[in-house]
Design a protein around this motif. Structure first.
Motif, mmCIF file in Angstrom:
data_model
loop_
_atom_site.group_PDB
_atom_site.id
_atom_site.type_symbol
_atom_site.label_atom_id
_atom_site.label_comp_id
_atom_site.label_asym_id
_atom_site.label_seq_id
_atom_site.Cartn_x
_atom_site.Cartn_y
_atom_site.Cartn_z
ATOM 1 N N THR A 65 50.825 16.834 45.165
ATOM 2 C CA THR A 65 50.153 17.807 44.078
ATOM 3 C C THR A 65 49.188 18.520 44.758
ATOM 4 O O THR A 65 48.030 17.970 45.044
ATOM 5 C CB THR A 65 49.928 16.989 43.144
ATOM 6 O OG1 THR A 65 50.716 16.053 42.434
ATOM 7 C CG2 THR A 65 49.283 17.916 41.870
ATOM 8 N N GLU A 99 46.775 22.035 43.729
ATOM 9 C CA GLU A 99 46.354 22.753 42.634
ATOM 10 C C GLU A 99 45.304 23.988 43.168
ATOM 11 O O GLU A 99 44.618 23.642 44.037
ATOM 12 C CB GLU A 99 45.556 21.853 41.749
ATOM 13 C CG GLU A 99 45.217 22.619 40.413
ATOM 14 C CD GLU A 99 44.301 21.569 39.419
ATOM 15 O OE1 GLU A 99 43.387 22.069 38.948
ATOM 16 O OE2 GLU A 99 44.647 20.502 39.318
ATOM 17 N N GLN A 114 52.685 24.954 45.640
ATOM 18 C CA GLN A 114 53.340 23.813 45.160
ATOM 19 C C GLN A 114 54.881 23.555 45.686
ATOM 20 O O GLN A 114 55.207 22.638 46.356
ATOM 21 C CB GLN A 114 53.102 23.482 43.777
ATOM 22 C CG GLN A 114 53.693 21.986 43.426
ATOM 23 C CD GLN A 114 53.211 20.762 43.833
ATOM 24 O OE1 GLN A 114 51.947 20.747 44.300
ATOM 25 N NE2 GLN A 114 53.797 19.561 43.926
#
Length: 347
Positions: free
Chosen positions: A13, A15, A325
Motif C-alpha cells: 500500500t 499513499e 499505487q
C-alpha cells in the motif's frame, strides 16, 4: 510551493501524503522532480518492505531513487548550478571519510545514505527534494528528462562492464535480460564488444536484447544454455559471463560458460547459497561481485547523450504520479510484460 510524498504505509500500500518543501543546506540544491524510475528494489520494498527494515517501527518509508528534475533552489555555497538547470542525481551519498571513500570506492562505504533505504528511507517519489551539489549532474540539452532518470540503472551496467574490463574482441554471455541485463548489454557495446550472447526465458526481453545489439539470444527454457552459448562463441566458452538475473539457476551456470582465465561477474542480487564446483574454474577464473557504481555517472550520461546507449526503448510503462499505487501493483503482477516503468511526477 506545495509538496507531497508517496509513502509505503504497509507492504502493498502506497499513499500520497502532504509534505513540507525541504530547505537546501548550504551545499545542496532543491530539485522539482519530474521523472522517477521504478527499480527492482522498489518493487521488493512494495511487496515485502525494505531489504533492511528500520529500527524504528514508526519510520516513514519512501521509495524511488532513479530520478531527474529541475533546480528550483540553491544553497548558499552551491556554485555548479543555477535555477532552471535540468539535472539528475546519484542517490547514494557516502560519508567521504572512510577508507573506501578515500580509495575512490565510495559505492561500498558502510555509512552511505542511499535513498529509499537506511538511515533516512527518503524516497524520490516526491514533488521536491534536496540533494548535495557534488552528487547532482547537469543533463545535456539533447537528453530528455526521462533519459536522465534512467542514468542510474544504466550506470550499474557501465560499472559492471568497466569492472569486467570489457574491450573489443571479448566474448560475452549475459544471463538475464531484465533492466540491468539490458543495461549491461549496452554498456558492453559502448566499450566495443560485439560477440555478446544474451540469455533469458521471456521472448519479449530477448527481442529487445536483439534490437539493442546482442549478436545472439537464447531462450533458457527452450534451449540448452551452455551448449548453445558454446556453439555460438566457441567451445572454450566466454571471456566474461555476467549474471544479472539474481537467480541461483543462472549463477550455477556461470562456471560452465566461462573459459579458462575468464571472469564471472555477479551483478544480480542472488538470494541464499549457490554451490560452486571450483574444479570447473580452477584455471585462473576470476569471480567478482559488483555493487551499484562509483564515478560512472559522467561516462554514462555522455554515452546516452551521444546516442550509443538507448534507455528509452527499455521503457514499456509510464504512469502518472497520482497512479503510484497502480504502478507498483502492476510492477508486481505484470512482471512478464514490464521491462522498465517510470512515474511522471508533473501533471
Amino acid at each position: 510551493m506545495d509538496n507531497t510524498k508517496a509513502i509505503l504505509v504497509v507492504p502493498g500500500t502506497m499513499e500520497i501524503k502532504p509534505a513540507r518543501v525541504p530547505m537546501p543546506n548550504e551545499d545542496e540544491v532543491l530539485i522539482k522532480v519530474e521523472y522517477v524510475g521504478i527499480c527492482g528494489s522498489d518493487v521488493h520494498g512494495f511487496e515485502s518492505g525494505p531489504f533492511i527494515p528500520p529500527s524504528d517501527p514508526n519510520q516513514e518509508i519512501g521509495l524511488g531513487h532513479e530520478c531527474s528534475g529541475t533546480v528550483v533552489g540553491l544553497g548558499a555555497k552551491v556554485k555548479k548550478f543555477k535555477i532552471g538547470d535540468r539535472v539528475n542525481i546519484e542517490p547514494g551519498v557516502p560519508c567521504g571519510k572512510c577508507r573506501f571513500c578515500l580509495e575512490g570506492k565510495y559505492n561500498i562505504c558502510p555509512d552511505v545514505d542511499f535513498m529509499a533505504t537506511q538511515p533516512n528511507y527518503r524516497g524520490a517519489l516526491t514533488n521536491y527534494l534536496t540533494h548535495p551539489e557534488s552528487f547532482t549532474y547537469k543533463l545535456p540539452d539533447n537528453m530528455s528528462m526521462m533519459e536522465g532518470a534512467l542514468v542510474e540503472p544504466a550506470a550499474v551496467g557501465m560499472h559492471a562492464a568497466a569492472k569486467a574490463e570489457v574491450t573489443p574482441g571479448k566474448k560475452i554471455v549475459i544471463l538475464g535480460a531484465g533492466c540491468i541485463g539490458l543495461m549491461t548489454l549496452q554498456a558492453c557495446k559502448t566499450m566495443g564488444a560485439t560477440e555478446i550472447v544474451v540469455v533469458d526465458v521471456l521472448e519479449k526481453r530477448l527481442e529487445l536484447a536483439k534490437k539493442l545489439g546482442a549478436m545472439e539470444v537464447i531462450n533458457g527454457i527452450e534451449e540448452d544454455t551452455v551448449a548453445r552459448c558454446k556453439e555460438v562463441l566457441g567451445s572454450l566458452g566466454a571471456d566474461i559471463v555476467f549474471e544479472t538475473a539474481g537467480s541461483q539457476v543462472t549463477a550455477r551456470q556461470t562456471p560452465l560458460l566461462v573459459m579458462r582465465g575468464g571472469k564471472i561477474m555477479i551483478v544480480g542480487t542472488i538470494p541464499g547459497e549457490t554451490p560452486i564446483d571450483f574444479l570447473k574454474i580452477n584455471r585462473e577464473v576470476v569471480i567478482q561481485t559488483v555493487f551499484r557504481y562509483a564515478n560512472d555517472y559522467p561516462t554514462t550520461i555522455q554515452a546516452i547523450s551521444k546516442g550509443g546507449f538507448d534507455v528509452k526503448s527499455m521503457v514499456t510503462h509510464i504512469y502518472n504520479y497520482k497512479d503510484v499505487q497502480k504502478a507498483f501493483e502492476e510492477s508486481v503482477n505484470c512482471k512478464k510484460d514490464i521491462i522498465k516503468s517510470v512515474i511522471k511526477m508533473k501533471k
